[in-house]
Design a protein around this motif. Structure first.
Motif, PDB file in Angstrom:
ATOM      1  N   ASP A 236       7.188 -14.321  -4.291  1.00 39.12           N
ATOM      2  CA  ASP A 236       7.856 -12.907  -4.556  1.00 39.12           C
ATOM      3  C   ASP A 236       6.868 -11.715  -4.613  1.00 39.12           C
ATOM      4  O   ASP A 236       7.522 -10.763  -4.725  1.00 39.12           O
ATOM      5  CB  ASP A 236       9.019 -13.276  -5.805  1.00 39.12           C
ATOM      6  N   ASP A 237       5.726 -11.883  -4.579  1.00 35.06           N
ATOM      7  CA  ASP A 237       4.983 -10.762  -4.610  1.00 35.06           C
ATOM      8  C   ASP A 237       4.270 -10.838  -3.099  1.00 35.06           C
ATOM      9  O   ASP A 237       3.382 -11.803  -2.896  1.00 35.06           O
ATOM     10  CB  ASP A 237       3.707 -10.912  -5.534  1.00 35.06           C
ATOM     11  N   VAL A 238       4.621  -9.636  -2.466  1.00 37.08           N
ATOM     12  CA  VAL A 238       3.914  -9.708  -1.042  1.00 37.08           C
ATOM     13  C   VAL A 238       3.338  -8.252  -0.917  1.00 37.08           C
ATOM     14  O   VAL A 238       3.670  -7.380  -1.529  1.00 37.08           O
ATOM     15  CB  VAL A 238       4.847  -9.686   0.037  1.00 37.08           C
ATOM     16  N   GLY A 239       2.218  -8.250  -0.143  1.00 43.11           N
ATOM     17  CA  GLY A 239       1.405  -6.973  -0.133  1.00 43.11           C
ATOM     18  C   GLY A 239       1.360  -6.591   1.474  1.00 43.11           C
ATOM     19  O   GLY A 239       1.008  -7.218   2.349  1.00 43.11           O
ATOM     20  N   LEU A 240       1.903  -5.212   1.875  1.00 42.39           N
ATOM     21  CA  LEU A 240       2.081  -4.647   2.882  1.00 42.39           C
ATOM     22  C   LEU A 240       0.762  -3.837   3.298  1.00 42.39           C
ATOM     23  O   LEU A 240       0.038  -3.411   2.496  1.00 42.39           O
ATOM     24  CB  LEU A 240       3.177  -3.765   3.119  1.00 42.39           C
ATOM     25  N   GLY A 241       0.524  -3.536   4.418  1.00 43.11           N
ATOM     26  CA  GLY A 241      -0.430  -2.628   4.867  1.00 43.11           C
ATOM     27  C   GLY A 241      -0.655  -2.118   6.341  1.00 43.11           C
ATOM     28  O   GLY A 241       0.293  -3.012   7.003  1.00 43.11           O
ATOM     29  N   VAL A 242      -1.180  -1.282   6.651  1.00 40.46           N
ATOM     30  CA  VAL A 242      -1.392  -0.719   8.174  1.00 40.46           C
ATOM     31  C   VAL A 242      -2.772  -0.527   8.339  1.00 40.46           C
ATOM     32  O   VAL A 242      -3.693   0.145   7.570  1.00 40.46           O
ATOM     33  CB  VAL A 242      -0.567   0.704   8.248  1.00 40.46           C
ATOM     34  N   LEU A 243      -3.293  -0.849   9.584  1.00 36.85           N
ATOM     35  CA  LEU A 243      -4.489  -0.343   9.693  1.00 36.85           C
ATOM     36  C   LEU A 243      -4.644   0.986  10.153  1.00 36.85           C
ATOM     37  O   LEU A 243      -4.503   1.273  11.466  1.00 36.85           O
ATOM     38  CB  LEU A 243      -5.284  -1.518  10.477  1.00 36.85           C
ATOM     39  N   PHE A 244      -4.847   1.879   9.771  1.00 34.71           N
ATOM     40  CA  PHE A 244      -4.939   3.319  10.130  1.00 34.71           C
ATOM     41  C   PHE A 244      -5.978   3.796  10.954  1.00 34.71           C
ATOM     42  O   PHE A 244      -7.033   3.238  10.773  1.00 34.71           O
ATOM     43  CB  PHE A 244      -4.969   4.465   8.963  1.00 34.71           C
ATOM     44  N   GLY A 245      -5.529   4.135  12.160  1.00 36.24           N
ATOM     45  CA  GLY A 245      -6.392   4.590  13.350  1.00 36.24           C
ATOM     46  C   GLY A 245      -6.046   3.993  14.638  1.00 36.24           C
ATOM     47  O   GLY A 245      -6.287   4.382  15.766  1.00 36.24           O
ATOM     48  N   LEU A 246      -5.235   2.751  14.241  1.00 37.90           N
ATOM     49  CA  LEU A 246      -4.542   2.293  15.548  1.00 37.90           C
ATOM     50  C   LEU A 246      -3.777   2.944  16.251  1.00 37.90           C
ATOM     51  O   LEU A 246      -3.571   3.139  17.625  1.00 37.90           O
ATOM     52  CB  LEU A 246      -4.181   0.673  15.261  1.00 37.90           C
ATOM     53  N   ASP A 247      -2.505   3.470  15.618  1.00 36.39           N
ATOM     54  CA  ASP A 247      -1.528   4.083  16.249  1.00 36.39           C
ATOM     55  C   ASP A 247      -1.145   5.516  15.341  1.00 36.39           C
ATOM     56  O   ASP A 247      -2.004   5.692  14.464  1.00 36.39           O
ATOM     57  CB  ASP A 247      -0.354   3.374  16.446  1.00 36.39           C
ATOM     58  N   LYS A 248      -0.357   6.119  15.835  1.00 36.05           N
ATOM     59  CA  LYS A 248      -0.126   7.537  15.246  1.00 36.05           C
ATOM     60  C   LYS A 248       0.345   7.334  13.634  1.00 36.05           C
ATOM     61  O   LYS A 248       1.274   6.585  13.392  1.00 36.05           O
ATOM     62  CB  LYS A 248       1.030   8.233  15.757  1.00 36.05           C
ATOM     63  N   TYR A 249      -0.327   7.970  12.835  1.00 37.66           N
ATOM     64  CA  TYR A 249       0.014   7.586  11.300  1.00 37.66           C
ATOM     65  C   TYR A 249       1.224   7.906  10.816  1.00 37.66           C
ATOM     66  O   TYR A 249       1.846   7.338   9.857  1.00 37.66           O
ATOM     67  CB  TYR A 249      -1.009   8.375  10.518  1.00 37.66           C
TER      68      TYR A 249
END
Ligand code: SAM
Length: 473
Positions: A236-249
């Motif tokens: 029930d605890d999940v962590g999201l994220g984006v690798l900034f730099g790959l596409d438009k922020y």
């Protein structure tokens, strides 16, 4: 079609909806009346929708932007106080069969040293991490069904939890491994993991397919639907994220918030954390080959906008960022940071020989944990080594409910002080301990509830005498 409840990635991260959101944000980026109303709405601390938040991210009015920063700082204080949760990554294996074009683990990279820790080596690494003072780890690995099996992960988690060394113990193991099946998520849950972390890398499907040209990770939908499967498997605890730099922020920002909205709608609980990694120099990887890097000011704005849009979600920043950037990010919303990190496989117990590089990316903040702790306390933050929520079953929606109505402070603040005191007694340099003891003495008197304050003071006295017990609020 955009549908926040649908279990299909193309529906809950709907490309047309994101494009419309960005167009709406562009049309309104100078609409001061709307921006004012949105900042006031965010001030109610109930969050913003991806559309609303995207307008604020696009806003170019300096005065309004300053209001956004101020609000982010205030919300950070209200929800998280001055505590900063500490953790370290532990790289188990860099074997990988994917072709991710931005990651040095990619299969075609023949000069990275491939390594996988044995259980004995894991014990050495964890003992070294405990000797630094860490209590919370994030396990990291590439994707390789032959080398990095679920059995290997489960055995490694058990090994880690079983290690008791001096006063040290790892009390929360989070894990960042490739998307997998509901059954495997169930096994991870049973093994006692804290948060399951998986970065989306990019929410832009077309880019995603190009950036992940080969290997199981190429399957965008399977990757994007991973958190749904994790939750079905009982995590029930999940962590999201984006690798900034790959596409438009701005595209990524809208996607990230839509993902959070989807989890909240479908499972009644949003993400436990959001990470904000930026693409870094690494073996065989040159970040300049990617067009979408963001500068430090944009990065700060992003963090502030995430903070006010999902006030109940913890935010993580790693040693990819240097001290200066981390300092700014902490003020604007970050609640968890790593310290003393190594991104090589096996780097804590013994430094890697010069001709062997197994690192995932270059670390920008190379200070020791003691130095990071001291730096935090000099800025009046309380570095927290607490893992009580997880052990007390305060996870998922139970945690969120306590956080949303502000009650979490009553547990977190005392626990942070006591775990910091343990850290100072067991691991800190004399200089760090002196600064910390002063801070704790002051902060302990700020525990609002009289009974809790008396209990904290008593526990601090016991820890000072080296009389340990498993206190937790
Ligand atoms: N194999 C897992 C997966 O597929 O998600 C775990 C990934 S890896 C150990 C952790 C994260 O590091 C990746 O999700 C990616 O976002 C990030 N990463 C990869 N290459 C990077 C680079 N050059 N700079 C910064 N971060 C990077």
């Amino acid at each position: 079609m955009y549908d926040v409840y649908s279990k299909h990635a193309d529906d809950f991260i709907n490309h047309e909806e994101i494009l419309e959101t960005l167009a709406y944000a562009d049309e309104n980026n100078n609409n001061l009346e709307l921006i004012d109303a949105l900042i006031k709405k965010a001030a109610l601390r109930k969050g913003l929708s991806h559309r609303e938040a995207s307008v604020l991210l696009a806003c170019q009015d300096e005065e309004q932007n300053q209001r956004i920063y101020k609000l982010a700082e205030q919300i950070k204080k209200d929800f998280y106080g001055n505590r900063i949760v500490m953790f370290a990554p532990l790289y188990l294996s860099n074997y990988c069969i994917n072709g991710c074009t931005y990651c040095p683990y990619h299969m075609k990279n023949k000069h990275i040293a491939r390594k996988k820790l044995s259980q004995e080596e894991i014990r050495n690494e964890v003992t070294a991490l405990q000797d630094m003072g860490h209590k919370r780890l994030a396990l990291e690995a590439g994707e390789d069904p032959v080398h990095n099996t679920m059995d290997y992960y489960l055995e490694s988690i058990k090994t880690i939890y079983d290690i008791k060394h001096k006063n040290g113990a790892i009390r929360r193991v989070n894990i960042n491994i490739a998307a997998t099946t509901v059954d495997n998520y169930r096994l991870l849950k049973e093994a006692g993991i804290g948060t399951y972390i998986l970065f989306q890398e990019t929410y832009h499907k077309e880019s995603y397919l190009k950036l992940h040209p080969t290997g199981p990770k190429h399957d965008y939908n399977y990757h994007t639907e991973a958190m749904d499967r994790a939750m079905e498997g009982g995590i029930d605890d999940v962590g999201l994220g984006v690798l900034f730099g790959l596409d438009k922020y701005r595209y990524e920002f809208a996607g990230l918030l839509m993902h959070a909205e989807h989890l909240e709608a479908a499972f009644g609980v949003g993400p436990h954390t959001i990470s904000v990694p930026r693409l870094k120099q690494a073996d065989d990887i040159d970040p300049n080959q990617f067009d979408n890097g963001i500068d430090d000011d944009t990065f700060a704005k992003l963090i502030a906008c995430i903070r006010i849009s999902v006030p109940y979600t913890g935010m993580i920043i790693s040693t990819r960022e240097n001290q200066e950037t981390r300092e700014r990010a902490l003020r604007l919303g970050i609640s968890q940071i790593s310290g003393g990190s190594k991104t090589s496989v096996g780097g804590y117990y013994m430094p890697e020989p010069e001709d062997e590089n197994s690192e995932q990316f270059d670390v920008s903040d190379t200070r020791t944990l003691d130095e990071v702790v001291k730096w935090l306390m000099e800025m009046d933050y309380i570095p927290s080594f607490c893992t009580a929520c997880y052990r007390e079953g305060r996870t998922g929606d139970r945690f969120m409910t306590l956080l949303k109505n502000g009650q979490i402070q009553n547990c977190c603040h005392p626990n942070a002080l006591m775990t910091l005191k343990e850290y100072l007694m067991d691991y800190a340099s004399p200089e760090t301990k002196a600064i910390g003891d002063k801070l704790i003495a002051r902060e302990a008197l700020n525990v609002p509830n009289e009974k809790a304050r008396a209990a904290v003071l008593e526990n601090l006295r016991l820890i000072e005498q080296n009389n340990r017990r498993d206190f937790r609020f």
